[in-house]
Design a protein around this motif. Structure first.
Motif, PDB file in Angstrom:
ATOM      1  N   GLY A 254      39.932  39.055  32.959  1.00 51.30           N
ATOM      2  CA  GLY A 254      39.271  40.294  32.562  1.00 51.30           C
ATOM      3  C   GLY A 254      39.075  40.342  31.406  1.00 51.30           C
ATOM      4  N   SER A 255      39.544  42.009  31.176  1.00 50.43           N
ATOM      5  CA  SER A 255      39.048  42.454  29.580  1.00 50.43           C
ATOM      6  C   SER A 255      40.693  41.377  28.526  1.00 50.43           C
ATOM      7  N   SER A 256      41.253  41.883  29.445  1.00 50.00           N
ATOM      8  CA  SER A 256      42.477  41.220  28.393  1.00 50.00           C
ATOM      9  C   SER A 256      42.231  39.851  27.427  1.00 50.00           C
ATOM     10  N   CYS A 265      43.892  49.127  28.476  1.00 56.44           N
ATOM     11  CA  CYS A 265      43.492  48.286  29.595  1.00 56.44           C
ATOM     12  C   CYS A 265      44.215  48.064  30.750  1.00 56.44           C
ATOM     13  N   ASP A 266      43.989  47.409  32.021  1.00 55.89           N
ATOM     14  CA  ASP A 266      44.900  46.773  32.584  1.00 55.89           C
ATOM     15  C   ASP A 266      44.801  45.375  32.828  1.00 55.89           C
ATOM     16  N   LEU A 267      46.612  45.050  32.902  1.00 59.43           N
ATOM     17  CA  LEU A 267      46.033  43.290  32.717  1.00 59.43           C
ATOM     18  C   LEU A 267      46.293  42.735  34.313  1.00 59.43           C
ATOM     19  N   ASP A 268      45.090  42.000  34.102  1.00 58.65           N
ATOM     20  CA  ASP A 268      44.473  41.076  34.998  1.00 58.65           C
ATOM     21  C   ASP A 268      45.166  40.341  35.270  1.00 58.65           C
ATOM     22  N   MET A 269      45.941  39.278  36.208  1.00 58.98           N
ATOM     23  CA  MET A 269      46.608  38.153  36.500  1.00 58.98           C
ATOM     24  C   MET A 269      45.672  36.895  37.641  1.00 58.98           C
TER      25      MET A 269
HETATM   26 MG    MG Z   1      40.805  44.474  33.992  1.00 59.83          MG
END
Ligand code: MG
Ligand code: GTP
Length: 603
Positions: A254-256, A265-269
């Protein structure tokens, strides 16, 4: 009087105390500090400068144009790293790193000297998230094992510590009274998004709309340290998951990693268990085939739910710094959501989500191809958020992912195109790029050097205005957005907005968007196009009010437009053209009717 001892062993490391259960820091501040020796510092600053000049990914060699100019033809073409190379490098860096929660006043030099007993430190920085934290990067992984051997499990007075030895430590001062005077208040630079008013002011001071667009991206994009912290957080969670699945990896997506990440922004793992399966594919000689005895469940989704349930439980019970763990296992894409308090990230852990990983790589490629792409995406995402067209809560609105695809599509539609279609990227792929996931062809070229730069020379201000004009007048009722073809196509169903999923053609990534959200989007896009048109050629010198992009981010955008005179600006122009064509159609129609009547009377 300074009474502090210079004995580095006066510092005690222990895993962070379990009482750190407060609400998570929404915003994280980071500060970069000087590494130990000049040579290392030189190397570090060099690389930091390189990274900050093209941040977000820290890898791009195709540079951003200087503020106020778009020079798409001048981008350097060689030495671009592929997405997987970047991921590998970052992951390896994270595996050599540790996280330490520190006292308010950190005797920095002593801390570094203390840690140097375990091996060379190549990099370090401090940041703030519920107190001061340090990220320390060793040159070798073995240093961490040595440090862990010398680290205590704290003895709780009222609570019982769960003896989990992670790479997240807590720094205690042996003699706090002696050492606090020696410690310095570490200056933490604020790495959270600026306040809205400050952002608007910064934009107003820019030279041109193009300058505003570039400034906005530079102000909001995730920093080099923030990227390191994201990979480190994944690596720390991987240590926990590895207790069950020793060869698993946890990768950010994702955006990371897709180059469009904004601070906060969130951290998509993504929990990747593929490497575990890979070994079983090895053929062995002899008459037997050995298989693992395993438990089986009826479907892959079921397996994913079971695995995530267990890991969620582990994070909740043993994960240092992991709080507010929620297992959302019945969602379309099952996930574990939690706050990683130490880094300040809101994390979504998924498994069996390889297509999303591939989408991140695709966006990374598009973001790297032309320096204008990221700049435009940042402006559009920020504009949408400012007007509540997107939200962090799921609902009937557009997502950042959909908006990014819309920008890519718009750039494919320019003449000449700024970006190529996904089919074109697929045609450039070689055998190593071949990728089929769940029957979907996700093949596209990974080597950026094989993609010809665009011949389009339009400036960012024109492109932003045209983006709003384009989508302000897009036939959402008839057409779908398809970046694979780079062309609009007939909509296969009646959803208000249809954006074809690049890798799962039967899916619409914006199927959640309702009519009223679409109407708001179209209305605001038209108004924004009009404002940019009006503000053409304006600069900080000629304006006392927010202008250009700053005006678009003001909540008053629609009020301002109410005062506009009809028939002016691009929207007015579009409406005028529409009225004219209706008029022309109706006069043609009445002429035809008249003719018909005449003919029928005559006959
Ligand atoms: Mg995200
Ligand atoms: P942020 O809003 O900054 O977090 O942007 P993001 O790109 O990280 O979006 P999000 O966290 O919502 O989703 C993470 C990733 O999942 C995206 O980058 C996509 O790769 C993928 N994704 C999100 N939404 C969809 C969708 O509707 N369909 C598909 N196929 N993938 C999606």
């Amino acid at each position: 009087m300074r009474t502090a001892t210079s004995d580095p062993s006066s510092l005690l490391l222990s895993p962070p105390p379990s009482r750190q259960q407060a609400a998570m820091a929404a915003r994280v501040g980071l500060v970069t500090c000087l590494p130990l020796c000049a040579q290392v510092r030189g190397r570090f600053l060099d690389s930091l400068h390189r990274h900050l000049s093209s941040p977000g990914t820290a890898i791009l060699k195709r540079e951003e144009p200087p503020a106020g100019s778009a020079e798409p033809g001048l981008q350097e073409k060689s030495n671009n790293k592929t997405f997987s190379e970047v991921q590998k490098e970052r992951r390896e860096q994270a595996q050599r790193s540790i996280l330490i929660s520190c006292p308010k006043k950190v005797p920095e030099k002593k801390l570094l000297k203390h840690l140097c007993q375990h091996g060379e430190i190549t990099n370090h920085f401090f940041f703030e998230s519920f107190g001061i934290h340090a990220v320390i990067e060793f040159s070798k992984k073995e240093s961490i094992a040595s440090l862990q051997d010398a680290t205590f499990i704290p003895r709780g007075e009222t609570e019982f510590p769960i003896p989990f030895k992670s790479r997240f430590f807590h720094l205690n001062l042996k003699n706090p009274s002696n050492q606090t005077s020696d410690g310095m208040l570490v200056q933490c630079s604020n790495q959270s998004s600026p306040l809205n008013a400050d952002l608007i002011q910064t934009l107003c001071n820019a030279e041109s709309v193009e300058g505003q667009i570039i400034t906005l991206m530079r102000t909001l994009q995730i920093t080099e340290e923030n990227i390191r912290l994201r990979y480190l957080s994944c690596s720390l969670i991987e240590d926990i998951a590895a207790a069950y699945f020793p060869s698993c990896t946890i990768k950010p997506f994702g955006s990371s990693v897709n180059s469009f990440g904004k601070l906060g922004c969130d951290l998509d793992m993504f929990l990747d268990l593929d490497d575990i399966g890979k070994n079983s594919a090895t053929k062995t000689a002899g008459p037997f085939l050995m298989e693992y005895q395993v438990k089986s469940v009826p479907s892959e989704r079921w397996a994913t739910q079971k695995i995530l349930a267990v890991i969620g439980e582990c994070l909740d019970n043993f994960g240092p710094g992991c709080v507010s763990v929620q297992k959302i296992l019945h969602a379309r894409c099952p996930l574990v959501r939690f706050s990683h308090q130490a880094s300040g990230f809101q994390c979504d852990l998924t498994a069996n989500n390889r297509i999303a990983m591939k989408s991140s790589e695709l966006l990374y490629i598009y973001g790297s191809l032309d320096s204008r792409v990221r700049a435009l995406v940042f402006s559009v995402r920020c504009w949408a958020r400012q007007h509540a067209l997107t939200s962090s809560i799921p609902g009937a609105w557009l997502t950042n992912f959909s908006l990014t695809i819309m920008v890519i599509f718009f750039l494919q539609k320019r003449s000449p195109p700024v970006l190529p279609s996904l089919d074109y990227l697929k045609n450039l792929a070689d055998a190593r790029d071949k990728c089929i996931i769940e029957g979907n062809d996700c093949t596209f070229v990974s080597n950026l050097d094989r993609i010809k730069p665009s011949e389009n020379t339009e400036t960012l201000d024109i492109l932003l205005c045209q983006f709003f004009e384009y989508f302000g007048n897009f036939s959402f009722n008839k057409n779908s957005i398809n970046i694979r073809k780079g062309k609009e196509q007939n909509k296969p169903d009646s959803s208000p907005v249809y954006i074809q999923n690049p890798f799962e053609p039967a899916l619409n990534i914006s199927r959640n968007v309702n009519e009223s959200q679409l109407e708001r989007f179209v209305h605001l896009a038209r108004e924004s196009a009009w404002i940019l048109q009006e503000d053409k050629g304006r600069s900080s010198k000629s304006s006392s009010h927010p202008w250009g992009l700053a005006a678009l981010l003001q909540p008053s955008v629609s009020n301002k437009s109410k005062a506009k005179k009809p028939g002016r600006g691009p929207t007015g122009e579009a409406v005028r053209k529409l009225l004219e064509s209706i008029k022309a159609d109706s006069s043609k129609h009445s002429a035809a009717t008249r003719e018909e009547r005449t003919t029928s009377t005559q006959s």
